[in-house]
Motif scaffolding. Structure first.
Motif, PDB file in Angstrom:
ATOM      1  N   VAL A  18       1.685  27.320  73.709  1.00 11.81           N
ATOM      2  CA  VAL A  18       1.864  26.768  72.372  1.00 11.81           C
ATOM      3  C   VAL A  18       0.697  27.272  71.523  1.00 11.81           C
ATOM      4  N   MET A  19       1.026  27.971  70.430  1.00 16.21           N
ATOM      5  CA  MET A  19      -0.014  28.630  69.649  1.00 16.21           C
ATOM      6  C   MET A  19       0.068  28.203  68.188  1.00 16.21           C
ATOM      7  N   ILE A  20      -1.073  28.255  67.528  1.00 20.25           N
ATOM      8  CA  ILE A  20      -1.117  27.885  66.120  1.00 20.25           C
ATOM      9  C   ILE A  20      -2.161  28.750  65.424  1.00 20.25           C
ATOM     10  N   ASP A  21      -1.940  29.024  64.124  1.00 20.47           N
ATOM     11  CA  ASP A  21      -2.895  29.857  63.405  1.00 20.47           C
ATOM     12  C   ASP A  21      -4.182  29.085  63.166  1.00 20.47           C
ATOM     13  N   ARG A  22      -5.307  29.814  63.134  1.00 14.55           N
ATOM     14  CA  ARG A  22      -6.591  29.122  63.003  1.00 14.55           C
ATOM     15  C   ARG A  22      -6.749  28.420  61.651  1.00 14.55           C
ATOM     16  N   GLY A  23      -5.938  28.845  60.659  1.00 15.96           N
ATOM     17  CA  GLY A  23      -6.038  28.234  59.349  1.00 15.96           C
ATOM     18  C   GLY A  23      -5.266  26.927  59.252  1.00 15.96           C
ATOM     19  N   ALA A  24      -4.403  26.642  60.246  1.00 19.44           N
ATOM     20  CA  ALA A  24      -3.586  25.423  60.194  1.00 19.44           C
ATOM     21  C   ALA A  24      -4.491  24.190  60.260  1.00 19.44           C
ATOM     22  N   SER A  25      -3.958  23.056  59.735  1.00 17.52           N
ATOM     23  CA  SER A  25      -4.786  21.855  59.727  1.00 17.52           C
ATOM     24  C   SER A  25      -4.769  21.190  61.095  1.00 17.52           C
ATOM     25  N   ILE A  26      -5.736  20.309  61.288  1.00 13.00           N
ATOM     26  CA  ILE A  26      -5.808  19.551  62.532  1.00 13.00           C
ATOM     27  C   ILE A  26      -4.533  18.725  62.700  1.00 13.00           C
ATOM     28  N   ARG A  27      -4.045  18.170  61.565  1.00  7.32           N
ATOM     29  CA  ARG A  27      -2.834  17.353  61.603  1.00  7.32           C
ATOM     30  C   ARG A  27      -1.646  18.175  62.109  1.00  7.32           C
ATOM     31  N   GLU A  28      -1.506  19.372  61.530  1.00  5.10           N
ATOM     32  CA  GLU A  28      -0.400  20.246  61.967  1.00  5.10           C
ATOM     33  C   GLU A  28      -0.499  20.552  63.462  1.00  5.10           C
ATOM     34  N   ALA A  29      -1.722  20.812  63.885  1.00  2.20           N
ATOM     35  CA  ALA A  29      -1.925  21.122  65.309  1.00  2.20           C
ATOM     36  C   ALA A  29      -1.534  19.930  66.177  1.00  2.20           C
ATOM     37  N   LYS A  81      -4.942  37.771  68.049  1.00  2.00           N
ATOM     38  CA  LYS A  81      -5.992  37.565  69.053  1.00  2.00           C
ATOM     39  C   LYS A  81      -6.295  36.083  69.237  1.00  2.00           C
ATOM     40  N   LEU A  82      -6.650  35.753  70.464  1.00  2.00           N
ATOM     41  CA  LEU A  82      -6.960  34.365  70.773  1.00  2.00           C
ATOM     42  C   LEU A  82      -8.344  34.026  70.210  1.00  2.00           C
ATOM     43  N   ALA A  83      -8.395  33.004  69.347  1.00  2.00           N
ATOM     44  CA  ALA A  83      -9.676  32.642  68.744  1.00  2.00           C
ATOM     45  C   ALA A  83     -10.309  31.450  69.448  1.00  2.00           C
ATOM     46  N   GLY A  84      -9.478  30.558  69.966  1.00  2.00           N
ATOM     47  CA  GLY A  84     -10.046  29.382  70.614  1.00  2.00           C
ATOM     48  C   GLY A  84      -8.971  28.536  71.250  1.00  2.00           C
ATOM     49  N   ILE A  85      -9.405  27.403  71.798  1.00  2.00           N
ATOM     50  CA  ILE A  85      -8.455  26.491  72.409  1.00  2.00           C
ATOM     51  C   ILE A  85      -8.828  25.086  71.958  1.00  2.00           C
ATOM     52  N   ALA A  86      -7.840  24.268  71.604  1.00  2.00           N
ATOM     53  CA  ALA A  86      -8.108  22.885  71.203  1.00  2.00           C
ATOM     54  C   ALA A  86      -7.319  21.959  72.106  1.00  2.00           C
ATOM     55  N   THR A  87      -7.958  20.903  72.583  1.00  2.00           N
ATOM     56  CA  THR A  87      -7.314  20.012  73.545  1.00  2.00           C
ATOM     57  C   THR A  87      -7.256  18.591  73.000  1.00  2.00           C
ATOM     58  N   ARG A 127     -13.890  15.124  68.604  1.00  2.00           N
ATOM     59  CA  ARG A 127     -14.402  15.852  67.442  1.00  2.00           C
ATOM     60  C   ARG A 127     -13.690  15.466  66.150  1.00  2.00           C
ATOM     61  N   VAL A 128     -12.547  14.764  66.279  1.00  2.00           N
ATOM     62  CA  VAL A 128     -11.840  14.367  65.060  1.00  2.00           C
ATOM     63  C   VAL A 128     -11.889  12.852  64.892  1.00  2.00           C
ATOM     64  N   LEU A 129     -11.224  12.125  65.795  1.00  2.00           N
ATOM     65  CA  LEU A 129     -11.142  10.668  65.632  1.00  2.00           C
ATOM     66  C   LEU A 129     -12.515  10.012  65.695  1.00  2.00           C
ATOM     67  N   ALA A 130     -13.251  10.292  66.775  1.00  2.00           N
ATOM     68  CA  ALA A 130     -14.550   9.642  66.951  1.00  2.00           C
ATOM     69  C   ALA A 130     -15.541  10.090  65.879  1.00  2.00           C
ATOM     70  N   ALA A 131     -15.357  11.290  65.361  1.00  2.00           N
ATOM     71  CA  ALA A 131     -16.312  11.816  64.376  1.00  2.00           C
ATOM     72  C   ALA A 131     -15.831  11.576  62.945  1.00  2.00           C
ATOM     73  N   ASP A 132     -14.693  10.880  62.822  1.00  2.00           N
ATOM     74  CA  ASP A 132     -14.186  10.543  61.494  1.00  2.00           C
ATOM     75  C   ASP A 132     -13.922  11.769  60.644  1.00  2.00           C
ATOM     76  N   GLU A 191      -8.653  19.145  57.664  1.00  2.00           N
ATOM     77  CA  GLU A 191      -9.523  20.299  57.930  1.00  2.00           C
ATOM     78  C   GLU A 191      -8.816  21.314  58.835  1.00  2.00           C
ATOM     79  N   ALA A 192      -9.331  22.520  58.857  1.00  2.00           N
ATOM     80  CA  ALA A 192      -8.718  23.560  59.705  1.00  2.00           C
ATOM     81  C   ALA A 192      -8.998  23.264  61.175  1.00  2.00           C
ATOM     82  N   ILE A 193      -8.012  23.535  61.997  1.00  2.00           N
ATOM     83  CA  ILE A 193      -8.138  23.310  63.444  1.00  2.00           C
ATOM     84  C   ILE A 193      -9.300  24.126  64.019  1.00  2.00           C
ATOM     85  N   GLU A 194      -9.552  25.236  63.357  1.00  2.00           N
ATOM     86  CA  GLU A 194     -10.634  26.133  63.752  1.00  2.00           C
ATOM     87  C   GLU A 194     -11.970  25.387  63.928  1.00  2.00           C
ATOM     88  N   ARG A 195     -12.158  24.334  63.083  1.00  2.00           N
ATOM     89  CA  ARG A 195     -13.445  23.627  63.101  1.00  2.00           C
ATOM     90  C   ARG A 195     -13.682  22.854  64.390  1.00  2.00           C
TER      91      ARG A 195
END
Lengths: 228, 608
Positions: free
Chosen positions: B154-165, B184-190, B197-202, B207-211
């Motif tokens: 399952v892949m998503i563009d790095r510019g997509a939002s965290i919500r979309e991801a 190219k593979l830029a990263g992995i988000a779990t 990094r999102v909920l606990a960090a408010d 924001e972009a998933i890239e972050r």
């Protein structure tokens, strides 16, 4: 010779009365089978797995066979069929390791017999201790086709017994079990009581016996035939 | 039961058929014809029509047309194809030496098989060197990560939002998503990243998933073998990794669980269990599983390089666990240290029979109280290893020995002594220390020592000349075969130490070349690869040595596995009667390659 002729006539007669084409063709061929030495006679080695030894009560639960042409066992002809029996395998499972659920998923006996007689067409049968298995097959044919077909058989147990008698070798209980005889001929040990393994084991044993009878001319089969 | 399984089971144990997949084996098995030959009966004269024959039971002798003995073949061996006898290809007559059951593959089916399978074709092509290389290669058919991939990643563009991801992950029901920068593979988000990094960090889900992704994740090529992948994942403690094609494009994700499930019983389960045990007694219990595990790895046809690495990885795990137990028992170490291992454990080439060779590097000299700590500490670990079956090193190269439990500075002086004042005996003893690896503690200490030692050895030609003399001290036993091949019936009873006469000459030679090339890697296969890559050794010679090492080791491992399965203690000693003619031929070819490499070394250093 007379026995052979009578047996042939009976087979042809049965073939005419038989309504199942596969059995009729087998019987026709059986009636006019050409029998030469082992290298020139097509053969089929067969073994059954049974729920017990009583053909009135017990049932066939697996059939295994392999064919021999030109004195060689063709491993590609190996066939193993589990037959669905309506009776529980009960304590016999300890011998053949087939469980009720496997037996329940097997082929119908009629289908198995059909395949068997097609594979046996134009061939001599090889069995170890033929009387038992042939008895079961006859019984099954009676309800399948309404007739009891004829068989021309090489019984490895009977042949080995006669050879030992002729050479004045004493025979003790258990000596003539398939595995015991095979050991004498330097054949590999197999796990017994699987119908295909035992059919193969019987086929190999037949080749071994034939090779020993006379190193110059291959075994003449005729004196060893048994007619059922 | 399958109609043909009786035949495929047996074929599966016969080289080179053991390398084929079950489906291919079945196809071959169906073409086989079984025939019986009583003792003395002629089977055939080799030629166009003979096809290939497998001995199912019994023995066959091959003779020339004057009935002179050429070779004997027994159960599980082949004849009928072109065979070279003493370097010469010739026709032969096959006859039953004992009653035998032979499976014939008819000539037409045999040539079809060779046409379709180049590797088998090469195997039957008969010239020794090609055969050796084919024999070394065939067993390398392993399961690849590619074979385990189930679904597309399952892949998503790095510019997509965290919500979309997050929505994509819910929809696809996955716990991780690959973040792509174009192709190219830029990263992995779990899931975990979304939590931490999102909920606990408010963080704003716009924001972009890239972050919040983990950038540049470790990737594995789809052509990595599952054993290698699992070893890597367990070592680095990765749970799932993206699998990519040759252009680094993701093909899927693989988890350690996927791999473990793909193998019925995996040696690395043992490693996992080791880490859960908290007493020497419990570890001793676990170590009882080692022999059968080893036997299984060998019989499953795992390649020798991997068996060496797996067995060593298990030894490492036991060692590390004992060290952790020691630290728990005696308290934290007063001085940073590194636990080092030498010899075959350092090279990751252990087999069933192995003793312990280890030591400690302390960051600085220990005062008497600190020395007492390390004395008790090392005694606990070495005693523990001995109880687990890694018996005490007869040469006392163990951390238990105060001589091999010293500061980094003192270790350097040890090497100075060996290198500056080389004398034959010292050089011989020192060679084991050049195979060194850190299994626990401060690996920088080991790196520094190794780099010091290799640089010094590389600079000092006189020392290397002594080492070369030492290398040539272990010669392969070719005389053994000359005697052997003269025997008509092969009844010579003298034995063969495959370790000292086969493995040691190769590892010595390769270590030597690695020192020349300034290479610090200890594993012999890696060393061979590296010396070939940096030009210290030409590629052809490197490949030959590698093939030779694989073959000799395979025979040694097979024999040890058999000893283990018979309940005997494994040895390095193989009685010649137990070698099949094929093994003998392969061994001889392997030894000849080693001799050639030794000659080249002798020439370069002007030693004999």
């Amino acid at each position: 010779m007379l026995q052979r002729w009578k047996h042939g006539r009976r087979c042809h007669g049965l073939a005419r009365r038989c309504s199942l084409p596969v059995l009729a063709e087998y019987l026709d061929a059986c009636g006019s089978l050409k029998i030469d030495d082992i290298e020139n006679t097509p053969l089929i080695a067969v073994d059954l797995e049974l729920t017990g030894l009583d053909k009135e009560q017990d049932q066939i639960i697996a059939i295994g066979w392999t064919q021999i042409d030109d004195g060689r066992i063709r491993l590609g002809s190996n066939r193993y069929l589990v037959i669905n029996a309506d009776k529980s395998v009960g304590s016999s499972a300890a011998i053949h390791e087939l469980m009720d659920h496997e037996v329940a998923q097997g082929e119908d006996l009629e289908v198995g017999l059909g395949e068997l007689f097609e594979a046996a067409r134009d061939r001599l049968w090889i069995l170890h201790h033929a009387g038992l298995d042939i008895g079961f097959i006859k019984k099954a044919c009676e309800s399948w086709a309404g007739i009891i077909p004829g068989f021309i058989v090489l019984d490895t147990l009977r042949i080995e017994y006669r050879l030992r008698k002729r050479r004045e070798i004493p025979v003790k209980q258990g000596d003539l079990q398939l595995g015991q005889i095979r050991e004498v001929y330097g054949l590999p040990g197999y796990t017994a009581h699987n119908a295909l393994t035992d059919a193969l084991a019987t086929a190999e044993l037949m080749l071994a016996i034939a090779s020993r009878l006379d190193s110059d001319s291959p075994l003449k089969l005729k004196p060893h035939l048994k007619f059922f | 039961m399958h109609d043909i399984s009786l035949a495929t089971e047996f074929l599966h144990s016969v080289p080179p058929f053991n390398t084929l997949e079950v489906d291919d084996l079945r196809k071959i098995a169906r073409k086989l014809e079984a025939a019986y030959y009583p003792q003395g009966k002629k089977i055939f004269s080799s030629g166009q029509e003979s096809g290939l024959a497998v001995i199912r039971k019994g023995a066959v002798r091959l003779v020339d047309d004057e009935h002179k003995f050429l070779d004997k073949r027994s159960e599980g061996e082949l004849f009928g194809h072109k065979i070279w006898f003493h370097g010469e290809q010739r026709n032969y007559i096959a006859e039953a030496e004992e009653d035998c059951l032979v499976w014939h593959l008819p000539a037409a089916d045999f040539s079809l098989l060779c046409e379709r399978n180049p590797l088998l074709c090469e195997y039957f092509s008969s010239h020794l060197k090609t055969r050796l290389s084919a024999a070394a290669q065939v067993n390398r058919s392993v399961t690849l990560l590619r074979d385990l991939l189930k679904r597309k990643p399952v892949m998503i563009d790095r510019g997509a939002s965290i919500r979309e991801a997050a929505r994509l992950m819910s929809r696809e029901d996955v716990s991780s998503v690959l973040v792509m920068n174009e192709l190219k593979l830029a990263g992995i988000a779990t899931d975990k990243d979304l939590r931490h990094r999102v909920l606990a960090a408010d963080l704003d889900p716009g924001e972009a998933i890239e972050r919040v992704m983990t950038p540049n994740p470790k990737m594995l090529s789809a052509d990595t073998g599952v054993d290698a992948a699992l070893l890597m994942m367990m070592r680095q403690n990765y749970h799932h990794l993206p699998v990519v094609d040759e252009r680094s494009y993701p093909l899927g994700l693989v988890t350690a669980g996927d791999i473990l499930r793909s193998q019925s019983e995996h040696p690395l389960r043992l490693v996992r269990d080791i880490h859960k045990k908290s007493s020497v007694e419990e570890l001793v219990q676990l170590s009882r599983r080692l022999p059968s595990l080893f036997e299984r790895m060998v019989t499953l046809g795992r390649d020798v390089e991997h068996i060496g690495r797996m067995v060593t990885h298990i030894t490492d795990a036991f060692t590390v666990r004992l060290i952790q137990l020691a630290e728990a028992k005696f308290g934290p170490p007063p001085i940073p240290y590194a636990w080092i291992v030498f010899g075959s454990q350092a090279r990751e080439e252990q087999t069933a029979k192995t003793d312990q060779d280890n030591g400690m590097i302390l960051k600085r000299k220990a005062d008497p109280e600190e020395a007492e700590y390390f004395s008790r500490f090392s005694t606990f670990v070495c005693d523990g290893l001995d109880e687990l079956g890694y018996v005490y090193c007869p040469g006392e190269i163990m951390a238990l020995n105060v001589k091999w439990r010293v500061s980094l500075a003192k270790w350097k002086r040890h090497f100075d002594n060996w290198i500056d004042k080389p004398e034959p005996k010292a050089v011989m003893h020192s060679s084991i220390f050049f195979d060194m690896r850190c299994v626990h503690g401060q690996s920088e200490l080991v790196d520094e020592l190794l780099s010091y030692a290799t640089t010094r050895a590389k600079e000092n030609r006189i020392f290397r000349r002594f080492m070369a003399t030492n290398v040539l001290g272990h010669r392969p036993p070719l005389g053994f075969f000359r005697r052997f091949v003269q025997e008509d019936d092969g009844t010579q009873s003298e034995g063969l130490n495959l370790k000292h006469r086969g493995i040691v000459p190769i590892t010595d030679l390769v270590r030597m070349r690695a020192l020349e090339g300034g290479i610090q890697e200890a594993n012999t296969f890696s060393r061979i690869e590296l010396v070939a890559a940096n030009g210290t050794m030409n590629e052809g010679d490197a490949n030959s040595l590698r093939d030779a090492l694989i073959l000799i080791n395979r025979i040694r491992l097979a024999y040890q596995a058999e000893q283990v399965s018979n309940g005997q203690a494994p040895t390095n000693f193989v009685p010649p009667d137990d070698l099949s003619p094929l093994m003998r031929r392969n061994l001889k070819a392997a030894f000849m390659l080693v001799v050639e490499a030794q000659k080249a070394l002798a020439l370069r250093y002007q030693v004999h």
